[in-house]
Scaffold this motif. Sequence first.
Motif, PDB file in Angstrom:
ATOM      1  N   ARG A 101     -60.582 -13.515 -14.649  1.00  0.00           N
ATOM      2  CA  ARG A 101     -60.791 -14.496 -15.729  1.00  0.00           C
ATOM      3  C   ARG A 101     -59.481 -14.747 -16.479  1.00  0.00           C
ATOM      4  O   ARG A 101     -59.111 -15.908 -16.745  1.00  0.00           O
ATOM      5  CB  ARG A 101     -61.863 -14.004 -16.693  1.00  0.00           C
ATOM      6  CG  ARG A 101     -62.180 -14.986 -17.821  1.00  0.00           C
ATOM      7  CD  ARG A 101     -63.259 -14.451 -18.749  1.00  0.00           C
ATOM      8  NE  ARG A 101     -64.537 -14.278 -18.038  1.00  0.00           N
ATOM      9  CZ  ARG A 101     -65.067 -13.114 -17.699  1.00  0.00           C
ATOM     10  NH1 ARG A 101     -64.417 -11.984 -17.978  1.00  0.00           N
ATOM     11  NH2 ARG A 101     -66.223 -13.052 -17.079  1.00  0.00           N
TER      12      ARG A 101
ATOM     13  N   ASN B 232     -57.394 -18.243 -16.253  1.00  0.00           N
ATOM     14  CA  ASN B 232     -57.103 -19.052 -17.442  1.00  0.00           C
ATOM     15  C   ASN B 232     -55.619 -19.384 -17.520  1.00  0.00           C
ATOM     16  O   ASN B 232     -55.232 -20.479 -17.944  1.00  0.00           O
ATOM     17  CB  ASN B 232     -57.551 -18.309 -18.703  1.00  0.00           C
ATOM     18  CG  ASN B 232     -59.059 -18.322 -18.883  1.00  0.00           C
ATOM     19  OD1 ASN B 232     -59.741 -19.239 -18.411  1.00  0.00           O
ATOM     20  ND2 ASN B 232     -59.592 -17.321 -19.569  1.00  0.00           N
TER      21      ASN B 232
ATOM     22  N   PRO C 227     -62.231 -25.141  -9.344  1.00  0.00           N
ATOM     23  CA  PRO C 227     -62.689 -25.930 -10.491  1.00  0.00           C
ATOM     24  C   PRO C 227     -61.594 -26.835 -11.065  1.00  0.00           C
ATOM     25  O   PRO C 227     -61.874 -27.975 -11.460  1.00  0.00           O
ATOM     26  CB  PRO C 227     -63.113 -24.861 -11.503  1.00  0.00           C
ATOM     27  CG  PRO C 227     -63.441 -23.665 -10.689  1.00  0.00           C
ATOM     28  CD  PRO C 227     -62.476 -23.701  -9.544  1.00  0.00           C
TER      29      PRO C 227
ATOM     30  N   SER D 234     -68.215 -19.765 -12.956  1.00  0.00           N
ATOM     31  CA  SER D 234     -69.037 -20.632 -13.805  1.00  0.00           C
ATOM     32  C   SER D 234     -68.376 -20.858 -15.162  1.00  0.00           C
ATOM     33  O   SER D 234     -68.453 -21.962 -15.729  1.00  0.00           O
ATOM     34  CB  SER D 234     -70.429 -20.023 -13.987  1.00  0.00           C
ATOM     35  OG  SER D 234     -71.128 -19.976 -12.752  1.00  0.00           O
ATOM     36  N   GLY D 235     -67.708 -19.825 -15.679  1.00  0.00           N
ATOM     37  CA  GLY D 235     -67.000 -19.975 -16.943  1.00  0.00           C
ATOM     38  C   GLY D 235     -65.848 -20.957 -16.842  1.00  0.00           C
ATOM     39  O   GLY D 235     -65.633 -21.780 -17.757  1.00  0.00           O
TER      40      GLY D 235
ATOM     41  N   ARG E 297     -65.687 -23.465 -14.781  1.00  0.00           N
ATOM     42  CA  ARG E 297     -66.290 -24.796 -14.665  1.00  0.00           C
ATOM     43  C   ARG E 297     -66.759 -25.294 -16.039  1.00  0.00           C
ATOM     44  O   ARG E 297     -66.564 -26.467 -16.381  1.00  0.00           O
ATOM     45  CB  ARG E 297     -67.463 -24.765 -13.674  1.00  0.00           C
ATOM     46  CG  ARG E 297     -67.041 -24.474 -12.239  1.00  0.00           C
ATOM     47  CD  ARG E 297     -68.235 -24.528 -11.284  1.00  0.00           C
ATOM     48  NE  ARG E 297     -68.832 -25.857 -11.241  1.00  0.00           N
ATOM     49  CZ  ARG E 297     -68.378 -26.860 -10.499  1.00  0.00           C
ATOM     50  NH1 ARG E 297     -67.319 -26.695  -9.731  1.00  0.00           N
ATOM     51  NH2 ARG E 297     -69.004 -28.025 -10.507  1.00  0.00           N
ATOM     52  N   ARG E 298     -67.351 -24.418 -16.789  1.00  0.00           N
ATOM     53  CA  ARG E 298     -67.815 -24.800 -18.132  1.00  0.00           C
ATOM     54  C   ARG E 298     -66.633 -25.220 -19.014  1.00  0.00           C
ATOM     55  O   ARG E 298     -66.689 -26.238 -19.712  1.00  0.00           O
ATOM     56  CB  ARG E 298     -68.576 -23.640 -18.750  1.00  0.00           C
ATOM     57  CG  ARG E 298     -69.158 -23.943 -20.133  1.00  0.00           C
ATOM     58  CD  ARG E 298     -70.030 -22.786 -20.626  1.00  0.00           C
ATOM     59  NE  ARG E 298     -69.292 -21.519 -20.672  1.00  0.00           N
ATOM     60  CZ  ARG E 298     -69.465 -20.515 -19.823  1.00  0.00           C
ATOM     61  NH1 ARG E 298     -70.354 -20.601 -18.846  1.00  0.00           N
ATOM     62  NH2 ARG E 298     -68.752 -19.404 -19.936  1.00  0.00           N
ATOM     63  N   ASP E 299     -65.564 -24.460 -18.980  1.00  0.00           N
ATOM     64  CA  ASP E 299     -64.400 -24.757 -19.802  1.00  0.00           C
ATOM     65  C   ASP E 299     -63.740 -26.077 -19.408  1.00  0.00           C
ATOM     66  O   ASP E 299     -63.117 -26.745 -20.248  1.00  0.00           O
ATOM     67  CB  ASP E 299     -63.369 -23.635 -19.696  1.00  0.00           C
ATOM     68  CG  ASP E 299     -63.869 -22.317 -20.293  1.00  0.00           C
ATOM     69  OD1 ASP E 299     -64.865 -22.354 -21.053  1.00  0.00           O
ATOM     70  OD2 ASP E 299     -63.275 -21.268 -19.979  1.00  0.00           O
TER      71      ASP E 299
ATOM     72  N   GLY F  81     -65.410 -28.664 -18.265  1.00  0.00           N
ATOM     73  CA  GLY F  81     -66.361 -29.759 -18.426  1.00  0.00           C
ATOM     74  C   GLY F  81     -67.057 -30.160 -17.147  1.00  0.00           C
ATOM     75  O   GLY F  81     -67.518 -31.303 -17.016  1.00  0.00           O
ATOM     76  N   LEU F  82     -67.183 -29.239 -16.200  1.00  0.00           N
ATOM     77  CA  LEU F  82     -67.824 -29.530 -14.910  1.00  0.00           C
ATOM     78  C   LEU F  82     -69.285 -29.092 -14.950  1.00  0.00           C
ATOM     79  O   LEU F  82     -69.650 -28.172 -15.686  1.00  0.00           O
ATOM     80  CB  LEU F  82     -67.098 -28.794 -13.780  1.00  0.00           C
ATOM     81  CG  LEU F  82     -65.641 -29.187 -13.548  1.00  0.00           C
ATOM     82  CD1 LEU F  82     -65.008 -28.237 -12.533  1.00  0.00           C
ATOM     83  CD2 LEU F  82     -65.533 -30.638 -13.070  1.00  0.00           C
ATOM     84  N   PRO F  83     -70.136 -29.710 -14.140  1.00  0.00           N
ATOM     85  CA  PRO F  83     -71.546 -29.310 -14.103  1.00  0.00           C
ATOM     86  C   PRO F  83     -71.709 -27.904 -13.558  1.00  0.00           C
ATOM     87  O   PRO F  83     -70.887 -27.424 -12.766  1.00  0.00           O
ATOM     88  CB  PRO F  83     -72.188 -30.351 -13.184  1.00  0.00           C
ATOM     89  CG  PRO F  83     -71.072 -30.908 -12.372  1.00  0.00           C
ATOM     90  CD  PRO F  83     -69.856 -30.861 -13.243  1.00  0.00           C
ATOM     91  N   ASP F  84     -72.780 -27.257 -13.969  1.00  0.00           N
ATOM     92  CA  ASP F  84     -73.070 -25.897 -13.524  1.00  0.00           C
ATOM     93  C   ASP F  84     -73.679 -25.951 -12.128  1.00  0.00           C
ATOM     94  O   ASP F  84     -74.790 -26.465 -11.952  1.00  0.00           O
ATOM     95  CB  ASP F  84     -74.023 -25.220 -14.510  1.00  0.00           C
ATOM     96  CG  ASP F  84     -74.257 -23.750 -14.177  1.00  0.00           C
ATOM     97  OD1 ASP F  84     -73.447 -23.194 -13.408  1.00  0.00           O
ATOM     98  OD2 ASP F  84     -75.236 -23.166 -14.674  1.00  0.00           O
TER      99      ASP F  84
END
Length: 412
Positions: free
Chosen positions: A78, A82, A108, A166-167, A169-171, A173-176
Amino acid sequence: MAAIGSRGDIAPLTGLAAGLRDAGHEVTVAGHAVFADLITECGLTFREMPTNLDIDMTDPNVDREKAVRQFASPNGVRATGNGLIEALRDEPADVLLLGQLTEFAGFPLAEAKGIPAVGVRFQPMSATAAHPPAAMGARSFGPRGNRFAADAGAWLADRVLGGVVSGFRRDLGLPDVPVRTLRHRRTAAEWLVLHGYSPTVSPRPADWRPGLEVTGYWWPPRPRDWTPPAELLDFLASGPPPVFVGFGSLVNTAEHGAHMSELVAAALREAGVRGIVQAGWLQLDVREDDILTVGDVPHDWLFPRMAAVVHHCGAGTTAAGLLAGVPAVGVPLYSDQPFWAERLRALGVSPATIPYPKLTASSLAAAIRAATGDPAMRALAGEVAARIAEENGVATAVRALENHLGATATAS
């Protein structure tokens, strides 16, 4: 281009990056600060990728085993992911080339930027009946077992790191979307993976899907201003060709490094040969009349001057030894190292593989004597080197990438 890992994960990418640049492309390489000079000295554009981890692998007192575990943990993936996103999110690009350790954040990021992602790997990891993934070692589990091992490894990675992806992707702005679904989509789309190793050394499996390409090695360019140190030149001129000993980016404690320095010195003395020892991340340090300890020296310059090479069988060091046409002694520890050690044995250019935990001065001395005392093995190593030299891995990779981007542009 983004890469995370040791020097062996970065140096070959500089060869591919230089080839792309020479073909007229603009190339930016993102990596950790410790590799800034390696990249910029090749005339390439560098973007620092923050590690976001309080680790300095250049510090001789760092707990390197703990550091490696930290990098590979979900928190480490992670943090470094980042850093990758921070380095390249605003970088204009038509394609994102991803080393294997950067895929978790890289996929992502490429999707968010609306550009294709292309894999760059230095070992065969995709499912095949021919052998298990290289990171699982050299032992075959049979055709079905080999394929199952690859599938199980991918499932485990998705299971352990799915939340991290998934984190990202969320950061961004992508769909889950479940990570397994994303993996199946990439496979169905036959996403391009360029493998930067020689088909002479490890042939492309016949059952691989389209898009998995084995191009040949990507030789790192020599640093532009590098010249051999006078001490090294004097040592080479003072006697017969020495034996190289180095363990690259293997990590351990300072105490272990001191122990290995004594072991290597004893082995070279027992074998009756001169030696050049590369300090590496173990911080080896041997000081004797017939043994010289060196820092970073381009392997393409050094290895052809050796009687034999003893190394950990990292992909890049293995490649350099093969191109030099000298016998090798493999001392692998983990990941793909046992796989490449076995390939050296299968090619007939290595008399012995000694697993690193079982290494002794006597076993290493015996293997060195076997490697340096067999003219037929030396001749065979030269023949393998000649076949590898005929390959042009960079040109093949550049052509494959350009064709892929052309096809992608046409499809869209």
